[in-house]
Design an enzyme around this catalytic site. Sequence first.
Site: not given
Length: 141
Positions: A22, A104, A17, A71, A74, A95, A9-10, A97
């Site tokens: 990012y 964060r 964004r 990725n 959330a 995985e 998502p996103n 990121h």
Amino acid sequence: MKILIINGPNLNLLGVREPGIYGKESMESYLPKLQARYPDIDIEYYQSNIEGELINKMQEVGFSYDGIVLNAGAYTHTSIALLDCIRSLRTPVVEVHISNVNDREEYRRHSVIGPGCKGTIQGFGLDSYRLAIEALKPLQA
């Protein structure tokens, strides 16, 4: 070798964004560079904002592809369903990121999906995807 990059998502908004976190480059502009760097690897890309669609896609390729670079956005921090799916696959999952999630918010520091993955790469911007591909290559040697 066949690898699928999956973004959750996103992440369809990469490049616009929160560019301070990012970056300013979209996945659509980065992907051809990645494919050119690895001409001997078939690199495909999929993005969805919907958890069930991510699971469906992983189940579709998770028994025939050589690797999945995930990725989960959330969903990384919340989705037991994604973890169960990853654990069900034969295809190794790395995985990824873009940001360093340990630098964060506290809630981003725990990965629900991590225990099902071969490993985690984070904090290297879009180059995290390349590093994940490098991590998958020896698994097929």
